[in-house]
Design a protein around this motif. Structure first.
Motif, mmCIF file in Angstrom:
data_model
loop_
_atom_site.group_PDB
_atom_site.id
_atom_site.type_symbol
_atom_site.label_atom_id
_atom_site.label_comp_id
_atom_site.label_asym_id
_atom_site.label_seq_id
_atom_site.Cartn_x
_atom_site.Cartn_y
_atom_site.Cartn_z
ATOM 1 N N VAL A 27 0.832 -1.203 0.000
ATOM 2 C CA VAL A 27 0.000 0.000 0.000
ATOM 3 C C VAL A 27 0.869 1.257 0.000
ATOM 4 O O VAL A 27 0.347 2.365 -0.099
ATOM 5 C CB VAL A 27 -0.962 0.033 1.214
ATOM 6 C CG1 VAL A 27 -1.967 -1.093 1.127
ATOM 7 C CG2 VAL A 27 -0.192 0.000 2.521
ATOM 8 N N GLY A 28 2.191 1.081 0.126
ATOM 9 C CA GLY A 28 3.094 2.234 0.075
ATOM 10 C C GLY A 28 3.667 2.648 1.421
ATOM 11 O O GLY A 28 4.117 3.788 1.566
ATOM 12 N N LYS A 29 3.679 1.729 2.397
ATOM 13 C CA LYS A 29 4.214 2.096 3.717
ATOM 14 C C LYS A 29 5.688 2.495 3.635
ATOM 15 O O LYS A 29 6.105 3.483 4.227
ATOM 16 C CB LYS A 29 4.045 0.939 4.706
ATOM 17 C CG LYS A 29 2.610 0.602 5.053
ATOM 18 C CD LYS A 29 2.510 -0.335 6.238
ATOM 19 C CE LYS A 29 3.237 -1.648 6.040
ATOM 20 N NZ LYS A 29 2.672 -2.440 4.924
ATOM 21 N N SER A 30 6.461 1.700 2.892
ATOM 22 C CA SER A 30 7.894 1.989 2.815
ATOM 23 C C SER A 30 8.169 3.278 2.051
ATOM 24 O O SER A 30 9.088 4.029 2.378
ATOM 25 C CB SER A 30 8.638 0.830 2.162
ATOM 26 O OG SER A 30 8.633 -0.298 3.006
ATOM 27 N N ALA A 80 1.406 7.375 18.104
ATOM 28 C CA ALA A 80 0.451 7.739 17.060
ATOM 29 C C ALA A 80 0.587 6.717 15.947
ATOM 30 O O ALA A 80 1.663 6.134 15.753
ATOM 31 C CB ALA A 80 0.707 9.150 16.531
ATOM 32 N N ILE A 81 -0.497 6.495 15.218
ATOM 33 C CA ILE A 81 -0.503 5.469 14.176
ATOM 34 C C ILE A 81 -0.977 6.061 12.854
ATOM 35 O O ILE A 81 -2.003 6.756 12.806
ATOM 36 C CB ILE A 81 -1.412 4.288 14.574
ATOM 37 C CG1 ILE A 81 -0.802 3.551 15.772
ATOM 38 C CG2 ILE A 81 -1.608 3.316 13.412
ATOM 39 C CD1 ILE A 81 -1.657 2.460 16.322
ATOM 40 N N LEU A 82 -0.198 5.791 11.802
ATOM 41 C CA LEU A 82 -0.621 6.120 10.446
ATOM 42 C C LEU A 82 -1.062 4.816 9.798
ATOM 43 O O LEU A 82 -0.244 3.944 9.512
ATOM 44 C CB LEU A 82 0.540 6.742 9.656
ATOM 45 C CG LEU A 82 1.095 8.065 10.186
ATOM 46 C CD1 LEU A 82 2.209 8.578 9.281
ATOM 47 C CD2 LEU A 82 0.002 9.113 10.325
ATOM 48 N N PHE A 83 -2.369 4.685 9.613
ATOM 49 C CA PHE A 83 -2.961 3.486 9.017
ATOM 50 C C PHE A 83 -3.028 3.710 7.511
ATOM 51 O O PHE A 83 -3.871 4.452 7.016
ATOM 52 C CB PHE A 83 -4.337 3.258 9.632
ATOM 53 C CG PHE A 83 -5.096 2.085 9.081
ATOM 54 C CD1 PHE A 83 -4.471 1.067 8.390
ATOM 55 C CD2 PHE A 83 -6.475 1.992 9.271
ATOM 56 C CE1 PHE A 83 -5.175 -0.008 7.885
ATOM 57 C CE2 PHE A 83 -7.200 0.917 8.779
ATOM 58 C CZ PHE A 83 -6.546 -0.073 8.076
ATOM 59 N N VAL A 84 -2.092 3.081 6.776
ATOM 60 C CA VAL A 84 -1.910 3.362 5.356
ATOM 61 C C VAL A 84 -2.780 2.435 4.518
ATOM 62 O O VAL A 84 -2.781 1.214 4.710
ATOM 63 C CB VAL A 84 -0.424 3.210 4.953
ATOM 64 C CG1 VAL A 84 -0.220 3.646 3.503
ATOM 65 C CG2 VAL A 84 0.477 4.027 5.885
ATOM 66 N N ASN A 85 -3.514 3.032 3.571
ATOM 67 C CA ASN A 85 -4.408 2.292 2.678
ATOM 68 C C ASN A 85 -4.100 2.658 1.228
ATOM 69 O O ASN A 85 -3.391 3.633 0.951
ATOM 70 C CB ASN A 85 -5.877 2.619 2.994
ATOM 71 C CG ASN A 85 -6.273 2.186 4.389
ATOM 72 O OD1 ASN A 85 -6.794 1.110 4.599
ATOM 73 N ND2 ASN A 85 -6.027 3.048 5.385
ATOM 74 N N ASP A 86 -4.678 1.902 0.313
ATOM 75 C CA ASP A 86 -4.409 2.074 -1.114
ATOM 76 C C ASP A 86 -5.702 2.468 -1.822
ATOM 77 O O ASP A 86 -6.680 1.699 -1.823
ATOM 78 C CB ASP A 86 -3.863 0.758 -1.680
ATOM 79 C CG ASP A 86 -3.478 0.859 -3.147
ATOM 80 O OD1 ASP A 86 -3.797 1.879 -3.791
ATOM 81 O OD2 ASP A 86 -2.849 -0.094 -3.654
ATOM 82 N N VAL A 87 -5.720 3.660 -2.412
ATOM 83 C CA VAL A 87 -6.931 4.121 -3.081
ATOM 84 C C VAL A 87 -7.269 3.264 -4.292
ATOM 85 O O VAL A 87 -8.440 3.145 -4.682
ATOM 86 C CB VAL A 87 -6.784 5.607 -3.494
ATOM 87 C CG1 VAL A 87 -5.832 5.752 -4.667
ATOM 88 C CG2 VAL A 87 -8.137 6.243 -3.802
ATOM 89 N N GLU A 88 -6.261 2.620 -4.884
ATOM 90 C CA GLU A 88 -6.507 1.823 -6.092
ATOM 91 C C GLU A 88 -7.360 0.595 -5.805
ATOM 92 O O GLU A 88 -8.177 0.195 -6.626
ATOM 93 C CB GLU A 88 -5.175 1.397 -6.719
ATOM 94 C CG GLU A 88 -4.368 2.552 -7.293
ATOM 95 C CD GLU A 88 -3.054 2.089 -7.903
ATOM 96 O OE1 GLU A 88 -2.722 0.894 -7.739
ATOM 97 O OE2 GLU A 88 -2.377 2.911 -8.543
ATOM 98 N N THR A 89 -7.175 -0.020 -4.633
ATOM 99 C CA THR A 89 -7.943 -1.222 -4.295
ATOM 100 C C THR A 89 -9.225 -0.877 -3.543
ATOM 101 O O THR A 89 -10.113 -1.717 -3.428
ATOM 102 C CB THR A 89 -7.117 -2.168 -3.416
ATOM 103 O OG1 THR A 89 -6.783 -1.506 -2.188
ATOM 104 C CG2 THR A 89 -5.844 -2.590 -4.125
ATOM 105 N N GLY A 90 -9.304 0.340 -3.025
ATOM 106 C CA GLY A 90 -10.453 0.694 -2.195
ATOM 107 C C GLY A 90 -10.375 0.003 -0.848
ATOM 108 O O GLY A 90 -9.353 -0.572 -0.476
ATOM 109 N N VAL A 91 -11.475 0.020 -0.114
ATOM 110 C CA VAL A 91 -11.518 -0.603 1.210
ATOM 111 C C VAL A 91 -11.611 -2.114 1.048
ATOM 112 O O VAL A 91 -12.513 -2.615 0.369
ATOM 113 C CB VAL A 91 -12.709 -0.076 2.028
ATOM 114 C CG1 VAL A 91 -12.735 -0.745 3.405
ATOM 115 C CG2 VAL A 91 -12.628 1.434 2.176
#
Length: 455
Positions: A13-16, A94-105
């Protein structure tokens, strides 16, 4: 102590990429293959004057048994993410919950969101801790930024659309992130020598702490530590007050499931920041691992002193060369901290445990040592005569004089004609010359150059 920000999310999802963006360096390996191994798990970042540590999880294995790829909704895969999220919520500020717009939820995203939501603690002012920010990555276009609104479904507040690879809107995310940090408070002076016991899970940290506390038998009191739910132990040795910082969690109310090694280091990071000397425990039965190297790297980056303890030495079959071979392997894998002493112990049987604290105190003593200016100048001029600094484009580096400007850690200022001419390999050479004169056992040395005119 710097806040710790954890990046959570499923692979690819792009965390790195976001990690690299936040720390300003290409520290994590970025690859299109899910589960790519990272060079390092942590980095330092700063925004609006606030410094914080970033942790890249990066350790979820998206394969079953290392062979068959799991589907995005696989039960085993979701279980991996669940353990990761549970560990993050307990250890990070604190937490950054990283998601991918291409796959959606996706279903794993919903699982993580549910875990994070349930694990937050409600504060008296109605807020929840630690704060969680929904990051929707790969939003390079206006259309994709509009798509990010579907992540409201996760029930964790406003989604923040960003493009980690291009840096788009990352600044807006950082504005709200650092605003969530608690106000920095000046810590009260603490003259105790602080010694942290750090290492990967099951290396024997709890056993060593129990041995040290039990054998010294001069417990002053258990005091609440800075780390959430951790306990510091105060002991006294020959009149010296010492604080043992426990990262093993022997008194923690909760327990993190085994297998989430990425977050076992967070507790170590917090302890290392507070410590003068860190006891890095290595499991002799498994040998040195990447996780051990990560922690050793953080100790060095924080300019803290270190002793390597090879535990469970009683469980190793030995001959006359075993210890020498093991030492050579450790110094090879941890060549960036080759100055650390190594002690082979068994916390279970007590073998050499009585040598741990004397060695740690000796390292602390050398951390505070100071060399006279005349001695430093003798060292650097002798080094320069033996091996002059190579010229660069016809320009030669001249070292006029040096002095120790501070201890804890030992820091040396060398005045030169042009600092840009000083090559890092020559700085390493000078460090070796200083260590040859005075060991500074287990302690990093900092050498800085400053320009001045030649009279």
């Amino acid at each position: 102590m710097k806040p710790i920000v954890a990046l959570v999310g499923r692979p690819n999802v792009g965390k790195s990429t976001l990690f690299n963006r936040l720390v300003g360096e290409r520290m994590a390996i970025v690859d299109e293959t899910p589960g790519t191994t990272r060079d390092r798990l942590f980095g330092e970042s700063e925004w609006n004057g606030r410094q914080f540590t970033v942790i890249d999880t990066g350790g979820i294995d998206p394969t079953h048994g290392g062979k068959t790829p799991l589907s995005i909704g696989s039960v085993d895969f979701i279980e991996d993410i669940r353990r990761q999220a549970q560990a993050a919520i307990q250890e990070a500020d604190a937490i950054l919950f990283v998601n991918d717009v291409e796959t959606g939820v996706t279903e794993p995203d919903r699982e993580v969101a549910q875990i994070l939501r349930r694990s937050q603690k409600k504060m008296p002012d109605g807020s929840f801790t630690p704060p969680i920010f929904i990051v929707v990555n790969k939003c390079e276009s206006r259309e994709r930024r509009e798509q990010a609104s579907e992540f409201y479904e996760l029930g964790l507040g406003e989604p923040y659309p960003v493009s980690a690879i291009h840096g788009t809107d990352v600044g807006d995310l950082l504005d709200v992130l650092v605003a969530s940090f608690p106000e920095q408070k000046e810590e009260e002076p603490d003259d105790n020598i602080k010694i942290a016991i750090v290492g990967k899970p099951n290396a024997g940290k709890s056993s060593l702490l129990n041995k040290l506390v039990g054998e010294e038998r001069v417990i002053v009191s258990p005091i609440a530590g800075t780390t959430r739910d951790a306990i510091d132990m105060q002991i006294e040795i020959n009149g010296l007050p010492i604080t043992l910082i426990d990262t093993a969690g022997i008194r923690r109310r909760g327990k993190i499931e085994k297998g989430v090694e990425e977050y076992s280091v967070i507790r170590s990071f917090k302890a290392i920041e507070r410590a003068d000397v860190s006891l890095l425990m290595i499991d002799a039965t498994t040998g040195i691992t990447a996780q051990d190297a990560h922690i050793a790297g953080f100790i060095k980056d924080e300019w803290k002193s270190c002793v390597v303890l090879v535990n469970k030495w009683d469980a190793i079959e030995k001959d006359g060369t075993t210890m020498d071979a093991y030492t050579e392997k450790i110094l090879s894998d941890l060549n960036f901290v080759a100055y650390v002493p190594i002690l082979y112990i068994s916390a279970k049987t007590g073998q050499r445990v009585d040598q741990v604290m004397p060695l740690a105190l000796r390292v602390q003593e050398e951390r505070l040592a100071r060399l006279t200016t005349s001695k430093i100048n003798e060292i650097i001029h002798r080094a320069q005569d033996a091996h002059p600094h190579p010229t660069h484009a016809g320009r030669a580096l001249k070292m006029f004089y040096g002095t120790q400007v501070r201890s804890d850690p030992p820091t040396f200022m060398i005045y030169v004609n042009e600092p840009t001419l000083m090559h890092f390999t020559y700085l390493r050479y000078l460090e070796n010359q200083i260590r040859a004169e005075y060991g500074f056992l287990g302690t990093p040395i900092r050498i800085v150059t400053k320009g001045r005119r030649e009279d």
